[in-house]
Write an enzyme that holds these catalytic residues in place. Structure first.
Site, short mmCIF file in Angstrom:
data_model
loop_
_atom_site.label_atom_id
_atom_site.label_comp_id
_atom_site.label_asym_id
_atom_site.label_seq_id
_atom_site.Cartn_x
_atom_site.Cartn_y
_atom_site.Cartn_z
N GLU A 38 0.71 -5.25 -5.70
CA GLU A 38 0.49 -4.33 -6.49
C GLU A 38 1.48 -3.53 -7.00
OE1 GLU A 38 -2.52 -0.37 -7.20
OE2 GLU A 38 -3.36 -2.34 -5.89
N ASP A 92 0.86 -1.22 -0.03
CA ASP A 92 -0.05 -0.07 0.12
C ASP A 92 0.81 1.10 -0.11
OD1 ASP A 92 -1.99 -1.80 0.10
OD2 ASP A 92 -2.78 -1.25 2.30
#
Length: 392
Positions: A287, A22
């Protein structure tokens, strides 16, 4: 919020969930917005210790500090710093805004002379088809305020992908000179790597598939160098390591016939990008690393975060369908099967598929080199964010 200064003031809130994922995404976005659009970005982070692993200069004990033109603020509860709203608030990945922030937004809404900041929720990246229809939709909150959902994605109907304007040219210049990667390996304390050896970087979750591949790589014709940091992926290889995990240090290496396992030090994001650019194949997770592996223009395996009922495999299939759109069916099928086998921990199948990788490696590499320009879809995430705010 009428002055130019206020219009350039954006707040981004990030709750660190998976150590580096994140915060990796939000830190890249914050830097790009500050550098390319000259915005006054205030990045609020609840775990500065984890953040410091990818930004070594960061002091976790400080409430406020600045790097790369971004003000980094400690998100404590309650806040140590008085919150002064700007023109935009971004909550990254559905983190819940601090009480003081929501109260200030409600107060601004009640004040007819003031305009509340534009409130955006930056969602996780997905290639699933439903993202197109959900991107930029508003949601009316109990407070009466609107929050817009901003979805990164791979089509022109989404919020796009994080990519700095100079990234591709920097990567091309780096990869044009083989000595660059050798210099990087030396800087990282990695020894005895020839420019013609096969180099594989690993930043994955725990999986038996990785251990199976290590068994295979020991008996290959070409020397294989596995570049791996201490962490979750290295735990998968504990049975191979000659010493206890706690005693392992960056710079150490262990040889098993044709395979050498090198222990990487932690690095900043620029160093991580260069590592991906320098390897022949990258095994990545999450990600941020997943996207940077695509921008590296090298073949990769994506170890997606496991979810209940194997929903992560649905996300994986959606991405593979997008990524393989212009690939020949046999090559697409082989690459997709390899990714699926790795994510399922299918030891025998992943070994079999890897052994046949040479037959598709050249066209797969060519596709990896062409993919970044096609995936960018003319506009990156930061550009689409700025344009959305302007239009709103």
């Amino acid at each position: 919020m009428s002055t130019e200064t206020d219009n350039k003031h954006w707040d981004i809130f990030c709750a660190v969930v998976d150590n580096y994922g994140d915060i990796g995404v939000t830190w890249r976005l914050a830097k790009q917005l500050a550098h390319e659009y000259e915005l006054n970005i205030k990045l609020w982070v609840d775990d500065l210790h984890s953040f410091s692993h990818i930004l070594p200069e960061l002091d976790p004990s400080q409430t406020s500090q600045q790097f790369c033109g971004v003000d980094i603020l400690r998100w404590s509860s309650p806040l140590d710093i008085t919150f002064v709203p700007g023109s935009v608030i971004i909550e990254a990945f559905a983190c819940e805004l601090p009480f003081e922030v929501t109260e200030s937004l409600i107060a601004l809404k009640k004040d007819n002379k003031a305009t509340p900041p534009l409130w955006l929720n930056l969602e996780y990246l997905s290639a699933e088809a439903w993202v197109d229809g959900c991107h930029a939709l508003p949601s009316l909150q109990k407070s009466g305020l609107k929050k817009f959902f901003f979805f990164p994605g791979f089509t022109d109907k989404t919020g796009g992908l994080i990519c700095e304007k100079s990234l591709f040219s920097e990567r091309e210049q780096w990869q044009a000179t083989p000595d660059n990667k050798l210099a990087l390996f030396e800087q990282l304390g990695l020894q005895a790597i020839d420019k013609n050896d096969l180099c594989i970087s690993v930043f994955s979750y725990e999986t038996e598939a990785l251990a199976a591949l290590c068994e295979l790589w020991q008996d290959t014709q070409k020397k294989v160098h596995l570049l791996i940091p201490k962490g979750r992926s290295l735990h998968s290889l504990s049975h191979l390591l000659p010493i206890e995990y706690e005693l392992i240090k960056p710079g150490q290496h262990y040889e098993y016939k044709q395979l050498t396992i090198h222990i990487l030090p932690m690095t900043d994001q620029q160093g991580f990008d260069k590592l991906l650019w320098s390897c022949d194949i990258n095994i990545v997770r999450g990600e941020d690393s997943f996207l940077r592996a695509q921008w590296a223009a090298r073949p990769f395996i994506w170890h997606i975060y496991p979810q209940e009922d194997d929903y992560h495999l649905v996300k994986l299939e959606a991405f593979m369908q997008v990524y393989c759109d212009n690939l020949a069916p046999e090559i697409a099928g082989h690459w997709s099967a390899l990714n699926l086998a790795f994510n399922q921990g299918a030891q025998n199948r992943v070994k079999t598929l890897w052994q046949h990788l040479d037959s598709v490696n050249r066209p797969l590499l060519q596709h990896a080199q062409e993919w970044p320009v096609n995936a960018l879809n003319d506009a990156d995430l930061a550009s689409r964010l700025v344009q959305f705010v302007k239009n709103s």
